[in-house]
Design an enzyme around this catalytic site. Structure first.
Site, PDB file in Angstrom:
ATOM      1  N   GLY A 103       0.814  -1.208   0.000  1.00  0.00           N
ATOM      2  CA  GLY A 103       0.000   0.000   0.000  1.00  0.00           C
ATOM      3  C   GLY A 103       0.850   1.262   0.000  1.00  0.00           C
ATOM      4  O   GLY A 103       0.529   2.241  -0.677  1.00  0.00           O
ATOM      5  N   THR A 104       1.948   1.243   0.746  1.00  0.00           N
ATOM      6  CA  THR A 104       2.801   2.434   0.801  1.00  0.00           C
ATOM      7  C   THR A 104       3.332   2.777  -0.584  1.00  0.00           C
ATOM      8  O   THR A 104       3.239   3.921  -1.033  1.00  0.00           O
ATOM      9  CB  THR A 104       3.961   2.212   1.794  1.00  0.00           C
ATOM     10  OG1 THR A 104       3.415   2.068   3.104  1.00  0.00           O
ATOM     11  CG2 THR A 104       4.926   3.368   1.784  1.00  0.00           C
ATOM     12  N   GLN A 130      -7.852   0.286   3.998  1.00  0.00           N
ATOM     13  CA  GLN A 130      -8.716  -0.205   5.078  1.00  0.00           C
ATOM     14  C   GLN A 130     -10.159  -0.381   4.617  1.00  0.00           C
ATOM     15  O   GLN A 130     -10.990  -0.883   5.377  1.00  0.00           O
ATOM     16  CB  GLN A 130      -8.671   0.745   6.285  1.00  0.00           C
ATOM     17  CG  GLN A 130      -7.302   0.910   6.914  1.00  0.00           C
ATOM     18  CD  GLN A 130      -6.804  -0.333   7.655  1.00  0.00           C
ATOM     19  OE1 GLN A 130      -7.569  -1.270   7.925  1.00  0.00           O
ATOM     20  NE2 GLN A 130      -5.504  -0.366   7.958  1.00  0.00           N
ATOM     21  N   ALA A 185      -2.567  -6.085   0.317  1.00  0.00           N
ATOM     22  CA  ALA A 185      -2.991  -7.474   0.507  1.00  0.00           C
ATOM     23  C   ALA A 185      -3.025  -7.869   1.976  1.00  0.00           C
ATOM     24  O   ALA A 185      -3.945  -8.547   2.421  1.00  0.00           O
ATOM     25  CB  ALA A 185      -2.063  -8.409  -0.266  1.00  0.00           C
ATOM     26  N   HIS A 186      -2.018  -7.456   2.748  1.00  0.00           N
ATOM     27  CA  HIS A 186      -1.888  -8.049   4.080  1.00  0.00           C
ATOM     28  C   HIS A 186      -2.880  -7.493   5.091  1.00  0.00           C
ATOM     29  O   HIS A 186      -2.967  -7.991   6.205  1.00  0.00           O
ATOM     30  CB  HIS A 186      -0.446  -7.945   4.589  1.00  0.00           C
ATOM     31  CG  HIS A 186      -0.049  -6.608   5.113  1.00  0.00           C
ATOM     32  ND1 HIS A 186       0.036  -6.332   6.454  1.00  0.00           N
ATOM     33  CD2 HIS A 186       0.293  -5.482   4.477  1.00  0.00           C
ATOM     34  CE1 HIS A 186       0.425  -5.070   6.609  1.00  0.00           C
ATOM     35  NE2 HIS A 186       0.584  -4.542   5.431  1.00  0.00           N
ATOM     36  N   THR A 214      10.799  -7.624 -11.406  1.00  0.00           N
ATOM     37  CA  THR A 214      10.143  -8.929 -11.499  1.00  0.00           C
ATOM     38  C   THR A 214       8.993  -8.982 -10.493  1.00  0.00           C
ATOM     39  O   THR A 214       9.161  -8.639  -9.337  1.00  0.00           O
ATOM     40  CB  THR A 214      11.157 -10.048 -11.221  1.00  0.00           C
ATOM     41  OG1 THR A 214      12.171  -9.970 -12.218  1.00  0.00           O
ATOM     42  CG2 THR A 214      10.498 -11.417 -11.272  1.00  0.00           C
ATOM     43  N   CYS A 254       2.874   1.596  11.849  1.00  0.00           N
ATOM     44  CA  CYS A 254       4.106   2.117  11.266  1.00  0.00           C
ATOM     45  C   CYS A 254       4.684   3.234  12.115  1.00  0.00           C
ATOM     46  O   CYS A 254       5.864   3.529  12.029  1.00  0.00           O
ATOM     47  CB  CYS A 254       3.891   2.569   9.834  1.00  0.00           C
ATOM     48  SG  CYS A 254       2.275   3.166   9.482  1.00  0.00           S
TER      49      CYS A 254
END
Lengths: 130, 412, 376
Positions: C72-73, C173, C194-195, C231, C315
């Site tokens: 996301g960052t 979120q 994703a996480h 990649t 964070c």
């Protein structure tokens, strides 16, 4: 790169590989392309007294699509008159082999090769006549 | 297809493209697994033990990465891969020091992402010198010395070339950069864990590291950033301030663990791995050259990582060769450029004739390659090259004694 | 089933869903670079293409609008740096990656305030849009990570587009908690991670409206249509897609009921306040404050009791400043410093909630006793 079934078939079972005597009067040879560009086609036709192509041979340095294009065109020109052979268009080859856009130049090369072979044969006949 | 090639009892396709990506070592995978499931904490959640557990794993991995290149763990910044590391090293340093320095030195045979990043810097007003290479793929140290000025912010020269496998003289380059007072960055995506590297001995200031070229996972890499003397850079991905502000974003714990474990295994087995790979490489090269004339190795024969053989099979076009050896997964160049029809810029930079460049394929061996696979590959390639030469007008002309250079080819 | 520990920090990172875990492992066991043209490469490419379609479909977008990133960052930074226009308008409660990057791109960045409930002040936004002109990117978080407050996205889209500007939405979120129809929403750029939804760490995406041209952050390869070189993290991306189609993805009814129950019970404790409740909120998040307690101390105490929560965003943990989100809502520094975040997710049980309420209750009552003693 995904190749069409027809390209794979011509690549694996190329038709009419080989060479005819390039010095023979009834043989026309077209050599087109350049090694530095990654493809060279040699296409030879043997023409009978009625002006009909009775044999055709090719050798090609190039990708699978180039090999297939030249193999296909040798099949197509056999039994055709010189004029008929010269009307074969690269688009027909590209369509038949389902060539992707990046491989269209292979069909162009095959068209150039047959035109060059016909021109070479005609030049020889012209010299003979003249 | 080549007839009568007996397929030994091996799994096909045989993977011979270790420069594009390597399989994940099962030992690495085992280390990663717990961090996908029960140990799933966010390593930046300092407040609870889920986070601490993850943080500890990440720090162990950081130390493992540092150790294989002789660095301190505080000098390792995790990234999403070598492409990001290269971007961060070059743009980050150039932009940080731009008030005093506006010049970058690199080499024409660098990885595409280094060259592209340098082009971006040129658009921003930096001057970039692209050093040429000799026929063997190596740079001339005197030319490097001459290229560096007091305006040079950074010199970027890769360790092992991805296309041809040659190893640049890192120690000598590092000494020159240190003496001239410029930073030395090296893209070691293909080198880490494969050749001995020591950032102290080699005076390396920044080094890009990749996980998936080293039997680790994709999506993780690292940038080594020297602390003494300190290298400063402008972050590209700014935010939560992770990685000492040089790279924000939640660290992917399992991937960090995977990279660390891959480094530790590579360090431990580098000697035996390399000895095996050298034997396989020789076996392949000897097998091919014993069967086929006019095969040329691109890049220096000695100064190379043996797991990479870039060969030109004269008079046989590379793509058609690949098509005939479908049981082998090999590449006609670097993975990133293989979809294009242009011959490799690396081979062109070596001065390889364009017609020969079109006949090149890259064979990559690695930790999991077997002798049986090598023998099968030699047989398959040799058979297919013979078949394609038999239908190559160029081969025919050469056999007839015609000098191909004497022909006036119509370039199209 | 009783969990050994009660993990209530899903907004920091959610445990990997089993479907995602098996997708990740399956890909990790196979070699193959999606840019290679041999069979291994083609196989990797297919996995990638399939995942792209799944991710696109889950947010009502087209496959070719998905740009996979490392999280996301990175997606936020790519949007803020890569979008056209010289000006940037952000809200005061954005993620630090948005706030810092916007300030770098536009030194005169405008920060739109939120009101006491955490909702964006649309009048101020409209004024800023007039001031900045059409060559502007506006970046607004859909759901706040600390309070769970949901912004009125339809009105924001209308305001931004009415001014001819471009809208980036950090939906990290929001994914899985709100219905997202990217195409219909009119949003120009959308960040996903994703996480936070039970996928693996190290994967995110930026959804880019077709026709909108953005500049890449990472250069040097044609991956992701030239918008993101490097990649691809094929295993992680496959895991992301698998999480989005897991039967446990986006199932909130039970969790919402537990969260409401949790809030009812903590509000009954002396001096406890739940933040942002007058605004629409997602059902899994509670931001709980109690004057006199210290966020970091509570977190440590609860951790000893086997309950994992956080004070503010993961964070910024380790910092002692009060949350910038609560400060923007006008919460007094002392109260902001006392705030903790409880966020629930797929693996939680009723027992986890009880454990939190019990342990938190002990802390609050101990404080109340201390205050009584001091007052005496």
């Amino acid at each position: 790169m995904a190749y069409s079934e027809r390209v794979v078939d011509h690549y694996e079972n190329p038709r009419n590989i080989g060479s005819l005597d390039k010095n023979a009067q009834d043989v026309g040879t077209g050599l087109v392309g350049a090694p530095a560009c990654g493809d060279v086609m040699k296409l030879q036709i043997k023409v009978n007294e009625h002006g009909i192509i009775e044999d055709a041979k090719f050798k090609t340095f190039g990708c699978g699509s180039a090999i297939a294009s030249s193999s296909l065109i040798t099949e197509w020109v056999k039994g055709k008159s010189l004029d008929e052979a010269a009307t074969i268009k690269n688009t027909q080859i590209a369509q038949h082999l389902a060539l992707p856009p990046v491989k269209i130049h292979c069909s162009v090369l095959a068209e150039d090769a047959i035109k060059a072979a016909v021109a070479d044969y005609r030049a020889k006949q012209g010299h003979k006549a003249g | 297809m080549v007839e009568n090639t007996k397929k030994p009892n091996i799994k096909t396709p045989v993977y011979l493209d270790y420069q594009a990506t390597t399989p994940v070592d099962p030992r690495v995978l085992d280390e990663m697994l717990p961090y996908f499931t029960e140990k799933f904490g966010n390593p930046h959640s300092r407040s609870h033990s889920f986070g601490w557990e993850a943080e500890e794993a990440v720090e162990t991995a950081r130390a493992q990465v540092a150790h294989v290149i002789g660095a301190d763990e505080k000098e390792i910044v995790f990234t999403s891969g070598a492409t990001e590391s290269n971007n961060l090293a070059l743009k980050g340093v150039a932009q940080f020091y731009k008030d005093r320095k506006d010049h970058v030195v690199t080499v024409v045979t660098e990885h595409k992402c280094v060259l592209d990043t340098c082009r971006h810097l040129e658009q921003e007003g930096f001057r970039v010198t692209y050093l040429p290479v000799a026929k063997n793929g190596l740079i001339d140290l005197d030319q490097l010395r001459d290229a560096i000025t007091d305006r040079t912010a950074i010199v970027s020269v890769m360790g092992v070339n991805n296309e041809i496998g040659v190893i640049q003289p890192l120690k000598e380059i590092g000494a020159i950069c240190r003496q001239r007072g410029t930073f030395f960055h090296t893209d070691c995506a293909q080198a880490v864990g494969k050749i001995p590297l020591d950032v102290e001995e080699m005076n390396i200031d920044l080094m890009s590291i990749s996980g998936h070229k080293l039997y680790g996972p994709k999506g993780i890499g690292a940038l080594y950033v020297r602390r003494k003397p300190r290298v400063r850079l402008r972050a590209m991905i700014d935010g939560g301030g992770q990685e000492r502000g040089m790279r924000s974003g939640t660290l992917p714990t399992p991937l960090c663990v995977g990279l660390g474990s891959a480094c530790a295994i590579a360090e431990k087995y580098m000697g035996t791995d390399n000895e095996r790979i050298r034997r396989l490489s020789d076996r392949f090269y000897d097998g091919i050259t014993a069967t086929l004339p006019e095969v040329f190795l691109n890049g220096d024969r000695a100064q190379r990582y043996p797991g990479n053989l870039n060969l030109s099979f004269a008079y046989v076009e590379g793509e058609s060769l690949l098509m005939g050896i479908k049981d082998l997964a090999v590449s006609s160049g670097s993975a990133c450029t293989s979809a294009s029809l242009e011959p490799s810029y690396v081979l062109r930079a070596l001065g390889v004739d364009e017609e020969l460049a079109h006949t090149s394929i890259r064979i990559g061996f690695g930790r999991f390659t077997t002798e049986a696979e090598i023998d099968y590959a030699v047989e398959l390639i040799a058979g297919q090259v013979k078949k394609l030469r038999a239908m190559s007008p160029l081969w025919e002309m050469v056999q007839e004694g015609i000098d191909l250079k004497s022909i006036n080819w119509a370039e199209h | 089933m009783t969990n050994l520990r009660a993990y209530l920090d899903y907004n920091a990172s959610a445990p990997l869903l089993p479907e995602a875990a098996s997708a990740v492992l399956q890909v990790l066991e196979n070699a193959g670079n999606p840019s290679s043209v041999h069979r291994e490469g083609i196989k990797a490419r297919r996995i990638l293409d399939h995942a792209r379609e799944v991710v696109a479909k889950s947010v009502g977008a087209q496959g070719d609008s998905v740009v996979f990133t490392s999280g996301g960052t990175e997606a936020n930074v790519l949007a803020l740096v890569g979008a056209p226009g010289a000006r940037r308008i952000v809200s005061a409660v954005e993620h630090p990656s948005v706030l810092k990057t916007a300030a770098e791109v536009d030194p005169h960045m405008l920060t739109a305030p939120v009101d006491g409930t955490g909702m964006l002040d649309l009048d101020v936004l409209a004024g800023y849009l007039r001031q900045a002109g059409p060559s502007t990117l506006v970046s607004i978080q859909w759901v706040n990570n600390e309070t769970g407050v949901i912004q009125s996205m339809a009105e924001i889209v209308a305001a931004v587009h009415g001014a001819g500007a471009i809208l980036h939405v950090d939906a990290v979120q929001a994914l899985g908690k709100l219905q997202i129809s990217f195409h219909e929403s009119g949003i120009d750029l959308l960040t996903l991670s994703a996480h936070k939804v039970g996928g693996p760490t190290g994967v995110g995406a930026l959804i880019v409206r077709p026709g909108l041209s953005i500049a890449p952050l990472l250069t040097g390869g044609l991956q992701e249509r030239g918008l993101r070189a490097g990649t691809e993290n094929v295993a992680g991306i496959a895991g992301f897609a698998a999480a989005l189609i897991s039967p446990r993805f986006g199932v909130w009814a039970q969790i919402g009921a537990w969260r409401d129950d949790l809030e009812r019970r903590v509000r009954a404790l002396p001096g406890v306040q739940v933040m942002g409740t007058s605004a629409p909120r997602v059902v899994n998040t509670s931001c709980i404050a109690c004057d006199g307690l210290d966020g970091a101390t509570q977190v440590a105490a609860l951790d000893l009791d086997g309950v994992a929560i956080s004070a503010g965003a993961a964070c910024s943990s380790g910092k002692v400043e009060p949350s910038h989100v609560l400060s923007a809502m006008g919460v007094a520094p002392e109260r902001a410093r006392s705030a903790i975040r409880v966020s629930l997710g797929w693996q939680n049980t009723k027992n986890d909630v009880d454990r939190f309420v019990d342990a938190y209750g002990v802390l609050v009552r101990r404080l109340a006793r201390r205050l009584t003693v001091n007052a005496a």
